[in-house]
Design a protein around this motif. Structure first.
Motif, PDB file in Angstrom:
ATOM      1  N   VAL A 205       1.069  -1.106   0.123  1.00  0.00           N
ATOM      2  CA  VAL A 205      -0.175  -0.483  -0.052  1.00  0.00           C
ATOM      3  C   VAL A 205       0.849   1.237   0.081  1.00  0.00           C
ATOM      4  N   SER A 206       0.322   2.299  -0.215  1.00  0.00           N
ATOM      5  CA  SER A 206       1.396   3.420  -0.828  1.00  0.00           C
ATOM      6  C   SER A 206       0.785   4.084  -0.836  1.00  0.00           C
ATOM      7  N   GLY A 207       0.141   5.870  -1.464  1.00  0.00           N
ATOM      8  CA  GLY A 207       0.309   7.166  -1.697  1.00  0.00           C
ATOM      9  C   GLY A 207       0.670   8.387  -1.025  1.00  0.00           C
ATOM     10  N   ASP A 208       0.426   9.741  -1.749  1.00  0.00           N
ATOM     11  CA  ASP A 208       0.509  10.599  -1.240  1.00  0.00           C
ATOM     12  C   ASP A 208      -0.167  10.843  -0.099  1.00  0.00           C
ATOM     13  N   TYR A 209       1.533  11.002   0.712  1.00  0.00           N
ATOM     14  CA  TYR A 209       1.035  11.606   2.150  1.00  0.00           C
ATOM     15  C   TYR A 209       0.639  12.825   1.939  1.00  0.00           C
ATOM     16  N   GLU A 210      -0.270  13.809   2.618  1.00  0.00           N
ATOM     17  CA  GLU A 210      -0.340  15.277   3.475  1.00  0.00           C
ATOM     18  C   GLU A 210       0.210  15.260   4.608  1.00  0.00           C
ATOM     19  N   ILE A 211       0.527  16.788   4.442  1.00  0.00           N
ATOM     20  CA  ILE A 211       1.250  17.401   6.009  1.00  0.00           C
ATOM     21  C   ILE A 211       0.106  16.999   7.414  1.00  0.00           C
ATOM     22  N   GLY A 212       0.415  15.699   8.444  1.00  0.00           N
ATOM     23  CA  GLY A 212      -0.708  15.378   9.432  1.00  0.00           C
ATOM     24  C   GLY A 212      -0.670  13.778   9.523  1.00  0.00           C
ATOM     25  N   ASP A 213      -0.646  13.708   8.103  1.00  0.00           N
ATOM     26  CA  ASP A 213      -0.203  12.288   8.170  1.00  0.00           C
ATOM     27  C   ASP A 213       0.277  10.976   8.222  1.00  0.00           C
ATOM     28  N   ALA A 214       0.171  10.404   9.091  1.00  0.00           N
ATOM     29  CA  ALA A 214       0.847   9.568  10.302  1.00  0.00           C
ATOM     30  C   ALA A 214       0.560   7.966   9.815  1.00  0.00           C
ATOM     31  N   MET A 215       1.700   7.707   9.469  1.00  0.00           N
ATOM     32  CA  MET A 215       1.388   5.429   9.422  1.00  0.00           C
ATOM     33  C   MET A 215       1.767   4.881  10.856  1.00  0.00           C
ATOM     34  N   PHE A 216       1.271   3.787  10.801  1.00  0.00           N
ATOM     35  CA  PHE A 216       1.597   2.970  12.062  1.00  0.00           C
ATOM     36  C   PHE A 216       1.698   2.137  11.791  1.00  0.00           C
ATOM     37  N   PHE A 217       3.191   1.279  11.178  1.00  0.00           N
ATOM     38  CA  PHE A 217       2.683   0.171  11.305  1.00  0.00           C
ATOM     39  C   PHE A 217       3.776  -0.606  12.750  1.00  0.00           C
ATOM     40  N   HIS A 218       3.030  -2.109  12.256  1.00  0.00           N
ATOM     41  CA  HIS A 218       3.792  -3.555  13.801  1.00  0.00           C
ATOM     42  C   HIS A 218       4.928  -3.459  13.657  1.00  0.00           C
ATOM     43  N   SER A 219       6.051  -3.680  14.306  1.00  0.00           N
ATOM     44  CA  SER A 219       7.523  -4.387  14.205  1.00  0.00           C
ATOM     45  C   SER A 219       7.220  -6.083  13.365  1.00  0.00           C
ATOM     46  N   HIS A 220       6.819  -6.792  12.804  1.00  0.00           N
ATOM     47  CA  HIS A 220       6.934  -7.430  11.867  1.00  0.00           C
ATOM     48  C   HIS A 220       6.367  -7.584  10.607  1.00  0.00           C
TER      49      HIS A 220
END
Ligand code: AKG
Length: 287
Positions: A205-220
């Motif tokens: 998954v991917s896309g254009d991040y805008e200011i204020g966007d945040a992604m969190f992902f699991h350590s695995h």
């Protein structure tokens, strides 16, 4: 050819902790639009770029905030990289930002308990014309250890369209343990061959991040950066790590990134003690 789809946006789950947890368990990541106020991000961006400008890496003056490269490219490990990285590490606002209330509120719901913010915060500067050093596919767990239920927050310091080199995640890849690694160029220096996973039907998954966007992902969760394909723009971002406070944590996660200076030296010149050694207030499960 790897399949790439848009991020699933999870803002509507912010008031539904159980669904938030379920979504994270299912996909291995959570993406939020506008989670963080843009003033906080612009402030940190300005501090970072002022340091870059001071070291002749970026334009100053009216175009400072555009992040236009004048020097480099430099990579982690290059001699010329450390003076800038060390100044980032010493910034009180860089460390304070990891405790942003919107992030902690989300994380408390995700973990179902009070969140421990790892102090090993990372600031990244990704240069154009340096695609060989684009961050390779990897899992953070081998660098962090402790609880596998640690989540990394990846936050660009400004808009980050795909051609500036945002982060992308292999959905569901966190469900199958630790994958073999081999030496690779780019941050972390270790990469995973994702072709077999893609052949098994996993997609990015991917896309254009805008200011204020945040992604969190699991350590695995397997993730990688896209190449910075702009002609002259620096990509600035931060990685912060979070876990439930009762879960195991390693000493390494409580040290500064690259451990080049002790905390006391980093804290020289800070105005407040609030975010200094705050982790000692927790009864930590150290492993
Ligand atoms: O920003 C990047 O290019 C790399 C971030 C990342 O992969 C990480 O912190 O684990």
């Amino acid at each position: 050819m790897a399949r790439i789809e848009p991020f699933t946006v999870s803002n509507k789950l912010l008031d539904q902790p159980e669904h938030l947890q379920k979504q994270a368990q299912q996909d291995g990541y959570l993406y939020f639009k506008g989670l963080i106020d843009s003033d906080s991000i612009q402030n940190l961006r300005r501090y970072f770029l002022e340091i870059c400008h001071k070291h002749s890496w970026a334009q100053g003056g009216d175009t400072l905030m555009d992040g236009i490269r004048t020097g480099g490219p430099f990579m982690e490990g290059d001699e010329g990289y450390w003076p800038v990285l060390d100044e980032f590490q010493s910034l009180e606002s860089f460390h304070a930002f990891a405790h942003h209330p919107a992030i902690l509120d989300m994380c408390d719901k995700l973990f179902g308990e009070k969140t421990l913010v790892h102090p090993r915060n990372i600031g990244r500067i990704m240069f154009p014309e340096n695609t060989k050093y684009t961050t390779p596919a990897h899992q953070d767990f081998i660098h962090i250890r402790g609880t596998e239920e640690t989540f990394t927050a990846w936050i660009p310091l400004g808009d980050c369209p795909t051609n500036l080199g945002g982060l992308t995640v292999l959905v569901g890849s966190h469900r199958f343990g630790i994958y073999p690694v081999k030496p690779a160029f780019g941050a972390g220096g270790l990469g995973i061959d994702t072709e077999p996973l893609e052949a098994d039907g996993l997609h990015w998954v991917s896309g254009d991040y805008e200011i204020g966007d945040a992604m969190f992902f699991h350590s695995h969760a397997v993730h990688k950066a896209l190449p910075n394909q702009t002609s002259d723009k620096i990509r600035l971002s931060v990685d912060y790590r979070y876990q439930g406070c009762s879960q195991p944590v390693t000493e390494g996660s409580l040290l500064p990134h690259f451990n080049r200076m002790p905390w006391d030296e980093i804290y020289k010149g800070w105005k407040s003690k609030k975010y200094q050694y705050y982790w000692n207030d927790f009864e930590l499960n150290r492993v």
